[in-house]
Design a protein around this motif. Sequence first.
Motif, mmCIF file in Angstrom:
data_model
loop_
_atom_site.group_PDB
_atom_site.id
_atom_site.type_symbol
_atom_site.label_atom_id
_atom_site.label_comp_id
_atom_site.label_asym_id
_atom_site.label_seq_id
_atom_site.Cartn_x
_atom_site.Cartn_y
_atom_site.Cartn_z
ATOM 1 N N LEU A 27 0.830 -1.202 0.000
ATOM 2 C CA LEU A 27 0.000 0.000 0.000
ATOM 3 C C LEU A 27 0.865 1.252 0.000
ATOM 4 C CD1 LEU A 27 -2.820 1.224 0.132
ATOM 5 C CD2 LEU A 27 -2.703 1.092 2.627
ATOM 6 N N HIS A 28 1.923 1.260 0.803
ATOM 7 C CA HIS A 28 2.826 2.416 0.830
ATOM 8 C C HIS A 28 3.484 2.601 -0.526
ATOM 9 C CE1 HIS A 28 6.478 4.746 1.650
ATOM 10 N NE2 HIS A 28 5.832 5.232 2.706
ATOM 11 N N ARG A 29 3.896 1.503 -1.136
ATOM 12 C CA ARG A 29 4.506 1.581 -2.462
ATOM 13 C C ARG A 29 3.507 2.101 -3.496
ATOM 14 N NH1 ARG A 29 6.374 -3.701 -5.955
ATOM 15 N NH2 ARG A 29 7.095 -2.576 -7.810
ATOM 16 N N LEU A 30 2.251 1.686 -3.365
ATOM 17 C CA LEU A 30 1.224 2.135 -4.304
ATOM 18 C C LEU A 30 0.974 3.633 -4.192
ATOM 19 C CD1 LEU A 30 -0.952 1.042 -6.360
ATOM 20 C CD2 LEU A 30 -2.531 1.013 -4.423
ATOM 21 N N VAL A 31 1.017 4.157 -2.952
ATOM 22 C CA VAL A 31 0.686 5.558 -2.722
ATOM 23 C C VAL A 31 1.886 6.468 -2.893
ATOM 24 C CG1 VAL A 31 -0.158 7.212 -1.013
ATOM 25 C CG2 VAL A 31 -1.226 4.957 -1.203
ATOM 26 N N ASP A 32 3.023 6.097 -2.325
ATOM 27 C CA ASP A 32 4.179 6.997 -2.275
ATOM 28 C C ASP A 32 5.410 6.490 -3.003
ATOM 29 O OD1 ASP A 32 2.873 8.942 -0.694
ATOM 30 O OD2 ASP A 32 3.227 7.748 1.107
ATOM 31 N N GLY A 33 5.336 5.326 -3.626
ATOM 32 C CA GLY A 33 6.514 4.804 -4.288
ATOM 33 C C GLY A 33 7.478 4.159 -3.306
ATOM 34 N N ARG A 34 8.680 3.860 -3.790
ATOM 35 C CA ARG A 34 9.683 3.183 -2.967
ATOM 36 C C ARG A 34 11.056 3.761 -3.276
ATOM 37 N NH1 ARG A 34 10.289 -3.065 -4.107
ATOM 38 N NH2 ARG A 34 10.928 -2.164 -6.098
ATOM 39 N N GLU A 35 11.836 4.017 -2.247
ATOM 40 C CA GLU A 35 13.177 4.553 -2.452
ATOM 41 C C GLU A 35 14.025 3.564 -3.243
ATOM 42 O OE1 GLU A 35 15.336 6.447 0.734
ATOM 43 O OE2 GLU A 35 13.506 6.545 1.934
ATOM 44 N N ASP A 36 14.926 4.126 -4.065
ATOM 45 C CA ASP A 36 15.794 3.277 -4.871
ATOM 46 C C ASP A 36 16.729 2.471 -3.989
ATOM 47 O OD1 ASP A 36 14.905 3.826 -7.442
ATOM 48 O OD2 ASP A 36 16.133 5.626 -7.617
ATOM 49 N N ILE A 37 16.913 1.215 -4.343
ATOM 50 C CA ILE A 37 17.855 0.354 -3.640
ATOM 51 C C ILE A 37 19.270 0.592 -4.164
ATOM 52 C CG2 ILE A 37 18.446 -2.049 -3.101
ATOM 53 C CD1 ILE A 37 15.520 -2.762 -3.563
ATOM 54 N N TYR A 38 19.371 0.980 -5.443
ATOM 55 C CA TYR A 38 20.660 1.109 -6.101
ATOM 56 C C TYR A 38 20.998 2.561 -6.409
ATOM 57 C CZ TYR A 38 19.435 -3.775 -7.136
ATOM 58 O OH TYR A 38 19.034 -5.086 -7.041
ATOM 59 N N VAL A 39 22.288 2.769 -6.620
ATOM 60 C CA VAL A 39 22.770 3.990 -7.260
ATOM 61 C C VAL A 39 23.060 3.623 -8.705
ATOM 62 C CG1 VAL A 39 24.606 5.715 -7.344
ATOM 63 C CG2 VAL A 39 23.762 4.895 -5.138
ATOM 64 N N TYR A 40 22.509 4.400 -9.632
ATOM 65 C CA TYR A 40 22.638 4.083 -11.053
ATOM 66 C C TYR A 40 23.768 4.919 -11.655
ATOM 67 C CZ TYR A 40 18.176 1.668 -10.607
ATOM 68 O OH TYR A 40 17.173 0.802 -10.221
#
Length: 361
Positions: free
Chosen positions: A77-90
């Motif tokens: 639900l949190h991911r659906l509403v606010d997204g998710r912080e990146d795990i990686y540095v690109y």
Amino acid sequence: MKGRNTWTRLRRNRGALFGLVIIGLSLFVALAAYLIAPDPSPDANRMIVEIGGRKPGFTQMFLCLKRTRTPQSVSFLHRLVDGREDIYVYIPIDSYTQKGDSLIVGKYIDEAVTERQAYALEDPLMVRSATSPFLLQTRTFWLGSDKYGRDILSRLLVGVRVSLAVGLITVLISLTIGVGLGALAGYFGGWVDDLIMWLINIIWSIPTLLLVFAITLLLGKGFWQVFIAIGLTMWVNVARIIRGQVLEAREKEYVEAARALGFSSLRILLRHILPNVMGPVLVVAASNFASAIVIEAGLSFLGIGVQPPQPSWGLMIKENYNFIITHNPMLALAPGIAIMLLVLAFNLLGNGLRDALNVRV
């Protein structure tokens, strides 16, 4: 039966059906934006400045490194509403070779400019794939990247939330105020009508954008402030239409019968008059929805609407309009086309409702 006949007439209107399809797609995108966007980080704000201002369709290879601070896991639900912080540095790269226990990459800096960098394969930040001790990703930016290297498509998908939210909240505010004041003015008449019409004429005489600017400066810049500012300026149309409809309806036989039965004025208004005069209001609500989207985009373009890094289509035009006269106009044209399509959809739906409900506004 009346509702079924209205839907049948609306369904025969191809323009209204096109508008409904666009609105339905927009609602789906708004709900699932972070699930379908190529950049699911909060506000689609993954900045990779080395690839800023690139044209639509370009492809870039990235070396993925773990962040020194691992983001906390979040619920669906949190991911659906606010997204998710990146795990990686690109890290954008053009080439790579493996020599012993080191990975040698050509880090992309600019066109025809690379920087040689070496990474130890035993580095704890190195992400291992199934077939090698390092992880590479190749991504396509279908609508290009803005000057900060953010994916335009992702920000466009997340930005639809702002446009739909400002339209919905504005319409709710304008309907609440407009229907209430218009019904009171039309039903009671006399000094109540004179006072409310005086207020309507005062608000009507002030240009909408100037009034929005004044309210925005009073409330401050921000996401919710712009909704309230626009909503407080768009109720006059609703109030004038409701007043005229109630003036006509209060002389009808069913209202006289309700009075004879001793029903209160509040009950007569809420249960007998308003349900029979809401057709024109639905048409105006669709028009106000479209107007609110345009006004919000204009405010964000001028810098007093939604604030960065939150994506707004008007703000995206502001950030990228310089590219129109240079080499990459699509960066600003994409959000402009999105605004045009959504506004057109609501206007077509409003026209279809007008014909289906057979109202004059």
